[in-house]
Write a protein that holds these residues in place. Structure first.
Motif, PDB file in Angstrom:
ATOM      1  N   PHE A  30       2.152  -8.108   8.038  1.00 33.94           N
ATOM      2  CA  PHE A  30       3.138  -7.447   7.167  1.00 33.94           C
ATOM      3  C   PHE A  30       3.737  -6.173   7.767  1.00 33.94           C
ATOM      4  O   PHE A  30       4.769  -5.705   7.277  1.00 33.94           O
ATOM      5  CB  PHE A  30       2.494  -7.074   5.820  1.00 33.94           C
ATOM      6  N   GLY A  31       3.102  -5.586   8.768  1.00 29.34           N
ATOM      7  CA  GLY A  31       3.592  -4.320   9.318  1.00 29.34           C
ATOM      8  C   GLY A  31       3.724  -3.284   8.216  1.00 29.34           C
ATOM      9  O   GLY A  31       2.866  -3.167   7.338  1.00 29.34           O
ATOM     10  N   ALA A  32       4.840  -2.554   8.224  1.00 29.84           N
ATOM     11  CA  ALA A  32       5.043  -1.484   7.238  1.00 29.84           C
ATOM     12  C   ALA A  32       5.457  -2.011   5.866  1.00 29.84           C
ATOM     13  O   ALA A  32       5.728  -1.217   4.963  1.00 29.84           O
ATOM     14  CB  ALA A  32       6.072  -0.486   7.748  1.00 29.84           C
ATOM     15  N   ARG A  33       5.509  -3.351   5.723  1.00 30.43           N
ATOM     16  CA  ARG A  33       5.695  -3.931   4.370  1.00 30.43           C
ATOM     17  C   ARG A  33       4.349  -3.995   3.640  1.00 30.43           C
ATOM     18  O   ARG A  33       4.265  -4.477   2.520  1.00 30.43           O
ATOM     19  CB  ARG A  33       6.302  -5.331   4.448  1.00 30.43           C
ATOM     20  N   ALA A  34       3.303  -3.535   4.304  1.00 30.49           N
ATOM     21  CA  ALA A  34       2.011  -3.334   3.640  1.00 30.49           C
ATOM     22  C   ALA A  34       1.812  -1.830   3.506  1.00 30.49           C
ATOM     23  O   ALA A  34       2.129  -1.074   4.423  1.00 30.49           O
ATOM     24  CB  ALA A  34       0.879  -3.945   4.460  1.00 30.49           C
ATOM     25  N   GLY A  35       1.322  -1.390   2.359  1.00 27.39           N
ATOM     26  CA  GLY A  35       1.143   0.045   2.151  1.00 27.39           C
ATOM     27  C   GLY A  35      -0.194   0.344   1.492  1.00 27.39           C
ATOM     28  O   GLY A  35      -0.688  -0.451   0.683  1.00 27.39           O
ATOM     29  N   ILE A  36      -0.754   1.480   1.882  1.00 28.24           N
ATOM     30  CA  ILE A  36      -2.032   1.923   1.301  1.00 28.24           C
ATOM     31  C   ILE A  36      -1.752   2.844   0.124  1.00 28.24           C
ATOM     32  O   ILE A  36      -1.074   3.858   0.264  1.00 28.24           O
ATOM     33  CB  ILE A  36      -2.876   2.673   2.355  1.00 28.24           C
ATOM     34  N   GLY A  37      -2.289   2.475  -1.041  1.00 29.30           N
ATOM     35  CA  GLY A  37      -2.239   3.356  -2.203  1.00 29.30           C
ATOM     36  C   GLY A  37      -3.574   4.053  -2.351  1.00 29.30           C
ATOM     37  O   GLY A  37      -4.625   3.410  -2.281  1.00 29.30           O
ATOM     38  N   THR A  38      -3.530   5.359  -2.549  1.00 27.90           N
ATOM     39  CA  THR A  38      -4.794   6.103  -2.632  1.00 27.90           C
ATOM     40  C   THR A  38      -4.726   7.194  -3.680  1.00 27.90           C
ATOM     41  O   THR A  38      -3.675   7.803  -3.884  1.00 27.90           O
ATOM     42  CB  THR A  38      -5.138   6.743  -1.261  1.00 27.90           C
ATOM     43  N   SER A  39      -5.858   7.405  -4.356  1.00 26.19           N
ATOM     44  CA  SER A  39      -5.993   8.571  -5.226  1.00 26.19           C
ATOM     45  C   SER A  39      -7.011   9.538  -4.599  1.00 26.19           C
ATOM     46  O   SER A  39      -7.568  10.378  -5.289  1.00 26.19           O
ATOM     47  CB  SER A  39      -6.425   8.155  -6.635  1.00 26.19           C
ATOM     48  N   PHE A  40      -7.259   9.339  -3.303  1.00 23.00           N
ATOM     49  CA  PHE A  40      -8.130  10.206  -2.507  1.00 23.00           C
ATOM     50  C   PHE A  40      -9.598  10.085  -2.891  1.00 23.00           C
ATOM     51  O   PHE A  40     -10.371  11.025  -2.700  1.00 23.00           O
ATOM     52  CB  PHE A  40      -7.678  11.677  -2.579  1.00 23.00           C
ATOM     53  N   GLN A  41     -10.003   8.924  -3.444  1.00 17.76           N
ATOM     54  CA  GLN A  41     -11.439   8.662  -3.570  1.00 17.76           C
ATOM     55  C   GLN A  41     -11.952   8.389  -2.153  1.00 17.76           C
ATOM     56  O   GLN A  41     -11.186   8.092  -1.231  1.00 17.76           O
ATOM     57  CB  GLN A  41     -11.714   7.458  -4.473  1.00 17.76           C
ATOM     58  N   GLY A  42     -13.262   8.450  -1.982  1.00 22.27           N
ATOM     59  CA  GLY A  42     -13.838   8.353  -0.641  1.00 22.27           C
ATOM     60  C   GLY A  42     -13.456   7.101   0.123  1.00 22.27           C
ATOM     61  O   GLY A  42     -13.107   7.166   1.314  1.00 22.27           O
ATOM     62  N   ALA A  43     -13.519   5.957  -0.535  1.00 22.97           N
ATOM     63  CA  ALA A  43     -13.274   4.698   0.186  1.00 22.97           C
ATOM     64  C   ALA A  43     -11.855   4.634   0.748  1.00 22.97           C
ATOM     65  O   ALA A  43     -11.632   4.147   1.858  1.00 22.97           O
ATOM     66  CB  ALA A  43     -13.526   3.510  -0.736  1.00 22.97           C
ATOM     67  N   GLY A  44     -10.899   5.140  -0.021  1.00 22.42           N
ATOM     68  CA  GLY A  44      -9.524   5.137   0.468  1.00 22.42           C
ATOM     69  C   GLY A  44      -9.371   5.990   1.716  1.00 22.42           C
ATOM     70  O   GLY A  44      -8.629   5.641   2.642  1.00 22.42           O
ATOM     71  N   LEU A  45     -10.089   7.097   1.746  1.00 24.56           N
ATOM     72  CA  LEU A  45      -9.989   7.983   2.909  1.00 24.56           C
ATOM     73  C   LEU A  45     -10.601   7.339   4.147  1.00 24.56           C
ATOM     74  O   LEU A  45     -10.075   7.471   5.255  1.00 24.56           O
ATOM     75  CB  LEU A  45     -10.677   9.322   2.597  1.00 24.56           C
ATOM     76  N   ASN A  54      -6.748   2.948  14.642  1.00 23.96           N
ATOM     77  CA  ASN A  54      -6.430   1.702  15.335  1.00 23.96           C
ATOM     78  C   ASN A  54      -4.931   1.475  15.491  1.00 23.96           C
ATOM     79  O   ASN A  54      -4.508   0.405  15.925  1.00 23.96           O
ATOM     80  CB  ASN A  54      -7.057   0.527  14.577  1.00 23.96           C
ATOM     81  N   GLY A  55      -4.142   2.466  15.100  1.00 27.71           N
ATOM     82  CA  GLY A  55      -2.691   2.350  15.271  1.00 27.71           C
ATOM     83  C   GLY A  55      -2.003   1.508  14.225  1.00 27.71           C
ATOM     84  O   GLY A  55      -0.869   1.069  14.421  1.00 27.71           O
ATOM     85  N   PHE A  56      -2.681   1.250  13.094  1.00 29.16           N
ATOM     86  CA  PHE A  56      -2.037   0.494  12.011  1.00 29.16           C
ATOM     87  C   PHE A  56      -1.377   1.527  11.098  1.00 29.16           C
ATOM     88  O   PHE A  56      -2.000   2.051  10.173  1.00 29.16           O
ATOM     89  CB  PHE A  56      -3.057  -0.324  11.210  1.00 29.16           C
ATOM     90  N   ASN A  57      -0.128   1.801  11.356  1.00 30.90           N
ATOM     91  CA  ASN A  57       0.521   2.925  10.672  1.00 30.90           C
ATOM     92  C   ASN A  57       1.183   2.508   9.363  1.00 30.90           C
ATOM     93  O   ASN A  57       2.400   2.656   9.174  1.00 30.90           O
ATOM     94  CB  ASN A  57       1.528   3.600  11.615  1.00 30.90           C
ATOM     95  N   PHE A  58       0.363   1.995   8.482  1.00 37.08           N
ATOM     96  CA  PHE A  58       0.864   1.636   7.156  1.00 37.08           C
ATOM     97  C   PHE A  58       1.392   2.883   6.458  1.00 37.08           C
ATOM     98  O   PHE A  58       0.802   3.965   6.598  1.00 37.08           O
ATOM     99  CB  PHE A  58      -0.285   1.102   6.273  1.00 37.08           C
ATOM    100  N   PRO A  59       2.449   2.759   5.648  1.00 33.89           N
ATOM    101  CA  PRO A  59       2.790   3.887   4.776  1.00 33.89           C
ATOM    102  C   PRO A  59       1.624   4.130   3.811  1.00 33.89           C
ATOM    103  O   PRO A  59       0.956   3.190   3.387  1.00 33.89           O
ATOM    104  CB  PRO A  59       4.044   3.405   4.035  1.00 33.89           C
ATOM    105  N   VAL A  60       1.397   5.397   3.507  1.00 34.41           N
ATOM    106  CA  VAL A  60       0.318   5.777   2.583  1.00 34.41           C
ATOM    107  C   VAL A  60       0.961   6.531   1.421  1.00 34.41           C
ATOM    108  O   VAL A  60       1.755   7.450   1.638  1.00 34.41           O
ATOM    109  CB  VAL A  60      -0.720   6.669   3.285  1.00 34.41           C
TER     110      VAL A  60
END
Ligand code: SF4
Length: 239
Positions: A30-45, A54-60
């Motif tokens: 998906f490249g940048a059509r995949a995005g990480i959503g986070t509320s800054f809980q530990g697992a997301g970080l 690893n160079g997977f520069n998903f939008p966050v």
């Protein structure tokens, strides 16, 4: 998108695969059509750290409801400095004051479902409209409602068009202990409220310290029959 047979095969594989490999699949597909959503809980970080190393520069992206703890707001800046990129901030259509004027003051006390819809679900929906894959930091160990999540899930994003979206939960199998070991080992900034007894942190009106039992989200919406804000339940799961 993903066919049912492929979904089953990928999930069987991903259940035993390193997080890095799962994220690599998403980046390749998906490249940048995949995005990480986070509320800054530990697992997301942890997940953001693994992706970026690893160079997977998903939008966050994160949702600023206007009702976050000051520590959470400050953490966003600390994380941007640590990781070296900007975290996109999603905001509700209405400010807290505008919402009070239109739907009543302190809506979270009277109708938290509506409050969460206005302040969290709608901003997320708007962002997901531009994505094919939503990457989350959900873990099975967090609560009963999350114990059955798959690493790879397919949802109907828009019933009228049949548009689908992949939801990827690469942290599904991580324990709380392994998340915290990673955060400490890699010296990743985290919310200082965790050190004060908060295990899951959301908006300040709906977050309390909890007693430390099995349910890590016990401190959320205490007094209400509610354990999810709606961002993980508003779409129909396809498989
Ligand atoms: S968590 Fe509470 S304050 Fe935040 S959006 Fe939901 S009901 Fe409103």
């Amino acid at each position: 998108m993903i066919q049912p047979g492929e979904l089953v095969a990928l999930n069987e594989h991903f259940d035993h695969a390193p997080t890095e490999e799962i994220l690599r699949w998403a980046w390749d597909r998906f490249g940048a059509r995949a995005g990480i959503g986070t509320s800054f809980q530990g697992a997301g970080l942890v997940m953001i750290d693994i992706a970026r190393k690893n160079g997977f520069n998903f939008p966050v992206f994160t949702i600023d409801t206007g009702l976050l703890f000051p520590e959470t707001v400050a953490l966003k800046t600390r994380l941007e400095q640590h990781f070296g990129f900007s975290i996109e901030q999603l905001v509700p259509d209405l400010t807290v004051d505008q919402q009070a004027a239109s739907a009543g003051p302190e809506l979270w006390k009277n109708d938290p479902d509506l409050c969460c819809t206005m302040r969290k679900v709608v901003p997320l929906q708007n962002r997901l409209a531009d994505l094919d894959c939503w990457i989350t930091g959900l873990r099975r160990q967090q609560s009963d409602t999350r114990s059955g999540i798959g690493v790879l899930e397919l949802y109907v994003f828009d019933e009228s068009t049949g548009r689908e979206i992949v939801k990827l939960n690469p942290m599904a199998g991580w324990s709380r202990e392994s998340v915290w070991k990673y955060l400490h080992d890699q010296k990743i900034p985290y919310n200082p409220l965790h050190d004060q007894g908060y295990r899951s942190i959301g908006c300040w009106p709906c977050t309390k310290k909890d007693s430390g039992g099995e349910n890590e989200r016990a401190g959320r919406w205490t007094g209400f029959n509610k354990s999810e804000c709606g961002i993980h339940t508003f779409m129909k799961k396809k498989s």
